[in-house]
Design an enzyme around this catalytic site. Structure first.
Site, PDB file in Angstrom:
ATOM      1  N   HIS A 227       0.863  -1.172   0.000  1.00 15.98           N
ATOM      2  CA  HIS A 227       0.000   0.000   0.000  1.00 15.98           C
ATOM      3  C   HIS A 227       0.904   1.228   0.000  1.00 15.98           C
ATOM      4  O   HIS A 227       2.117   1.131   0.169  1.00 15.98           O
ATOM      5  CB  HIS A 227      -0.959  -0.007   1.189  1.00 15.98           C
ATOM      6  CG  HIS A 227      -0.422   0.628   2.433  1.00 15.98           C
ATOM      7  ND1 HIS A 227       0.731   0.218   3.044  1.00 15.98           N
ATOM      8  CD2 HIS A 227      -0.893   1.656   3.181  1.00 15.98           C
ATOM      9  CE1 HIS A 227       0.952   0.959   4.119  1.00 15.98           C
ATOM     10  NE2 HIS A 227      -0.012   1.841   4.226  1.00 15.98           N
ATOM     11  N   TYR A 258      -5.797   7.230   5.200  1.00 14.49           N
ATOM     12  CA  TYR A 258      -5.542   7.676   6.559  1.00 14.49           C
ATOM     13  C   TYR A 258      -4.466   8.756   6.533  1.00 14.49           C
ATOM     14  O   TYR A 258      -3.719   8.888   5.560  1.00 14.49           O
ATOM     15  CB  TYR A 258      -5.138   6.512   7.476  1.00 14.49           C
ATOM     16  CG  TYR A 258      -3.843   5.814   7.119  1.00 14.49           C
ATOM     17  CD1 TYR A 258      -2.616   6.302   7.582  1.00 14.49           C
ATOM     18  CD2 TYR A 258      -3.838   4.648   6.358  1.00 14.49           C
ATOM     19  CE1 TYR A 258      -1.426   5.663   7.269  1.00 14.49           C
ATOM     20  CE2 TYR A 258      -2.652   3.998   6.047  1.00 14.49           C
ATOM     21  CZ  TYR A 258      -1.455   4.504   6.505  1.00 14.49           C
ATOM     22  OH  TYR A 258      -0.273   3.866   6.203  1.00 14.49           O
ATOM     23  N   ASP A 561     -18.640 -26.952  22.553  1.00 15.09           N
ATOM     24  CA  ASP A 561     -19.735 -27.712  23.158  1.00 15.09           C
ATOM     25  C   ASP A 561     -20.185 -28.708  22.106  1.00 15.09           C
ATOM     26  O   ASP A 561     -20.377 -28.373  20.942  1.00 15.09           O
ATOM     27  CB  ASP A 561     -20.856 -26.813  23.658  1.00 15.09           C
ATOM     28  CG  ASP A 561     -21.604 -26.093  22.556  1.00 15.09           C
ATOM     29  OD1 ASP A 561     -20.956 -25.674  21.574  1.00 15.09           O
ATOM     30  OD2 ASP A 561     -22.831 -25.927  22.673  1.00 15.09           O
TER      31      ASP A 561
END
Length: 838
Positions: A227, A258, A561
């Protein structure tokens, strides 16, 4: 710091990789008492050349799930203590109304997972903190004051220094060329400067991880991606900026961008381009780096077309234009530096943590960003030292990052690159939880798949299986069944067919594809003793009986479970869920099986199909087909029989996850198409409906049945999860000591159902449960849906024991609204089990 020319001949633990993850692991291992730790890296210490060296170090703590958020919060606290972190706050802005609604939900999830001080800001309030933005182009922002910047290299050096003071040794400029394995155990780390015999090896090399997998024949589903990151020259708004007082970090996720301050300059990180994948073997070596003028192996030359042109398939604006729209002064700025920096993605975007099943002593900590690096090191160190993953000493659910979550196809280059590219593309995208991947689909199909397509099945991807969630043809029954509408976000990727199928199974009969359920066959003279050791309930029952049990780790945390059917004196089948249950749960059984040949463990996840036939008319549908007597006396509840459905050999279990009269039928895969046809034809006169997993989930919630991975995880023990009835302390099993202590001390939290007071209201998972008119979170929603039989929204949540009594008023915060609810006794539906036992 040990940087000399002579490597030790041996070490208890060798960590490969001296970036922030490797240093964090070494730091935490030494804090847990290990002294014989050696860390090696091919680059110089501690600016080693990997992703740590170029990472901008943004720590936005509110992650996409609880594990990532907890790791990020721990990283912030750790690096702050080590002077490797600067708190400046972080703001995510909303460009669209959808994103603004998302930020409302994100703030609430952050509150659920322990992020304090998060608040929603108006556009002008965002501009007050970041003056260079144009507030006219955003709708607001989500601000966390404790977010900030980690200086990854400094933090790595600080952790290494403390580890060294406890006896660890660090060696840079040392390239690992091989990992030697003998008789299924790690033996030696081979380097260009000598060999180190090792008891354990942790690979923390991030983008080079697959190359180490190749050394030992282990698939590492990870792909490096590049990037872009650029730093501007001085911006007028930042002139004279005080370096000790920094602006908040800024994320513009609607455009995959950003930003962070560099004094008077501004940094831009961009994912706003096509996926730039890199093969690990093609990462540049020293000679190529020098020719290209690049500083680190984790860098690629900057490709300007990916910044100035729109190449992202989901955006309509180039990164440069989007950045300038939000920060107008960038239009007049020059960029003094620009790189394509590598990091990596797995097929699901989560890290890779844990031990290799095939090789004792070989561990992995990969695909981790600086944001979670400190927390990841804590988890893997506890796991290596204590045998149980913990974060800062506390139980944690690391299942989503476990290396064994991947199914066999994930090791292929095609799958890893396809899904890795998608993860890159979507990293900042607004992805609905029900939105399904488009790439690498149709890999695993049950024998019912073609018929399900004809019935309009909506398929979800589950471990590569195509799993029906609902059937479009059932929408025709909306004239018969009234199903409440859902608000916009919860309505997306949802169908009223779920409500139809839920209601239909309650008053007629439905058939459910249960092929993704995994049957693990345990046979041999030692099978009973073996399962008694692994499961919490007494499974030494007569053949034909079924038991429900938990499988726990040493901390008493629930690993699974399961339903256990004893089919003969020396033969059991352990039934667990779909998705990653096939690999995670069967691995635990295999790893604990005795070496004397008295037990065989066989995972039947690909050679067995299943159909659940549930509802009041299920006995009538099946009786004409099955050789066995299906009466209550001959085939009572919670028993199993091997019989025939016409000519199809089947194993039948009398139980129902929907909470109705019913049976689960399992058959060899090749008989599956005929099995479906016979049941569908016989059920036609009773109005049988195909039922998807969405309805099975909501019916099970009404009955209080647990779902592993949401309300039952290793973070909780059976007493907290409300399945203490499946614990028999007269038997001796893994985790018993912890459960005895828990029972004696009493539980501090308890899983309870909450019904929403507003008719037709429904919320989602991950949102905080609050005191009425209070702002402190009592707990958060682990599972939520609508109960169509009780006509109320249902939310399950772990609440403090003192707040878990039935009748207590609570509120659930969702999208900045508060929904009144009431804690209830369970089950909410058919508490006397009359429907299941009839």
């Amino acid at each position: 710091m040990s940087t000399g020319n002579t490597l030790p001949d041996s070490a208890g633990t060798v960590v490969v990789g001296a970036g922030c993850v490797g240093c964090s692991a070494a730091y935490h291992l030494t804090r847990l008492g290990r002294e014989d730790v050696v860390v090696v890296d091919q680059g110089p210490l501690f600016e080693t050349g990997g992703s740590t060296s170029h990472a901008p170090g943004l720590v936005f703590q509110t992650g996409g799930n609880k594990l990532m958020t907890r790791m990020a919060s721990y990283t912030r606290r750790l690096y702050e203590d080590l002077d490797g972190f600067r708190t400046c706050g972080g703001i995510e802005v909303a460009y669209t109304e959808d994103r603004w609604d998302f930020l409302k939900r994100k703030r609430e999830r952050g509150q659920s997972y322990g992020i304090e001080g998060g608040e929603l800001l108006s556009p002008d309030a965002v501009a007050d903190r970041v003056p260079q933005i144009d507030p006219e182009v955003i709708r607001g922002g989500y601000y966390v004051p404790t977010d900030g910047k980690a200086h990854a290299v400094d933090a790595s050096a600080a952790m290494a220094e403390q580890a060294r003071s406890a006896g660890a040794e660090f060696y840079g400029d040392t390239t690992v060329t091989d990992l030697e394995v003998e008789d299924g155990e790690i033996q030696t780390v081979v380097t260009d400067r000598g060999t180190i015999d090792a008891d354990e090896v942790l690979v923390a090399t991030n983008i080079w991880g697959p190359l180490f997998g190749d050394m030992v024949g282990v698939d590492i589903p990870l792909v490096p991606c590049a990037h872009q990151y650029l730093v501007s020259d001085e911006l007028p708004e930042l002139a004279g900026a005080d370096r000790e007082i920094e602006q908040p970090l800024l994320r513009h996720q609607d455009r995959s961008l950003y930003f962070r301050q560099h004094g008077e300059r501004y940094g831009i990180g961009s994912y706003n381009h096509e996926s730039l994948l890199v093969d690990p073997e093609d990462i540049y070596g020293p000679e190529k780096l020098e020719d290209l003028g690049l500083e680190y192996p984790s860098l690629r030359e900057f490709t300007s077309e990916h910044f100035y042109e729109n190449t992202h398939p989901d955006h309509d604006q180039a990164a440069y234009d989007a950045a300038c729209e939000l920060v107008p002064s960038l239009r007049d700025a020059e960029f003094e530096s620009a790189i394509n920096g590598m990091f990596c993605f797995t097929p699901d975007g989560m890290p890779i943590l844990g031990p290799t099943e095939e090789i004792d002593g070989l561990w992995w900590a990969l695909a981790i960003w600086v944001t979670q690096s400190g927390g990841a090191g804590s988890i893997v160190a506890h796991w290596m030292e204590d045998g149980v993953p913990r974060l800062d000493g506390e139980r944690v659910d690391a299942t989503g990052a476990h290396i064994s979550r991947f199914q066999p196809h994930a090791g292929s280059r095609e799958y890893t690159r396809g899904r890795g590219a998608q993860q890159y593309q979507e990293v900042y995208q607004l992805i609905h939880p029900r939105e399904q991947p488009q790439d690498q689909r149709g890999l695993r199909r049950s024998p019912f798949y073609r018929r399900q397509e004809e019935l309009g099945a909506e398929f979800y991807d589950s471990g590569g299986w195509e799993t029906p969630q609902w059937y479009e043809t059932n929408e025709a029954l909306l004239e018969e069944y009234d199903v409440p509408d859902r608000p916009d976000w919860l309505d997306r990727g949802w169908s009223k067919a779920q409500g139809v199928e839920h209601r239909a199974v309650r008053d007629r009969v439905a058939m459910v594809d249960m092929t993704t359920y995994t049957g693990i066959e345990v046979t041999g003279d030692g099978a009973t003793a073996f399962l008694q050791r692994l499961l919490t309930n007494d499974v030494d029952v007569s053949p034909g009986r079924i038991r429900y049990a938990a499988m726990c780790n040493e901390d008493g945390g629930i690993l699974a479970d399961v339903t256990v059917a004893r089919l003969a004196e020396d033969r059991y089948t352990v039934f667990t869920g779909g998705g990653n249950s096939a690999t995670l749960h069967s691995r635990w059984l295999r790893e604990h099986a005795p070496d004397d040949g008295s037990v065989s463990v066989r995972t039947r996840d690909s050679d067995m199909c299943g159909i659940g036939v549930f509802g009041p008319d299920s006995r009538a549908v099946l009786s004409s087909l099955v050789e066995a007597d299906l009466s209550n006396d001959a085939f009572p509840f919670y028993t199993a029989q091997e019989t025939y459905l016409e000519s199809v050999p089947v194993t039948m279990l009398r139980l129902s996850y929907a909470g109705e009269l019913g049976w689960e039928l399992y058959a060899p895969m090749e008989y599956g198409a005929r099995l479906w046809e016979l049941i569908e034809d016989a059920g036609d006169e009773y109005g049988i409906v195909p039922m998807g997993w969405a309805a099975l989930d909501s019916t099970s919630m009404e009955k209080g049945f647990r779902l592993w991975g949401t309300d039952v995880t290793p973070e909780y023990d059976p007493y907290e999860a409300g399945i203490g009835f499946a614990v028999d302390l007269e038997t001796d099993f893994i985790g018993k000591d912890a459960l005895v202590e828990a029972r004696e001390n009493g539980i501090d939290r308890k899983l309870v159902p909450i019904t929403l007071d507003e008719p037709g209201a429904v919320v989602d998972t991950g949102y905080p449960v609050l005191e009425p008119d209070g702002d402190d979170a009592l707990g958060y929603v682990t599972r939520a849906d609508y109960g169509y039989s009780i006509d109320a929204g249902i939310a399950y949540a772990y609440l403090p024991a003192a707040a878990a009594e039935a009748g207590r008023d609570v509120e659930i915060s969702y999208e900045n609204d508060r929904y009144a609810g009431t804690v209830r006794d369970e089950p909410l539906f058919d508490p006397d089990r009359e429907k299941m036992l009839r």
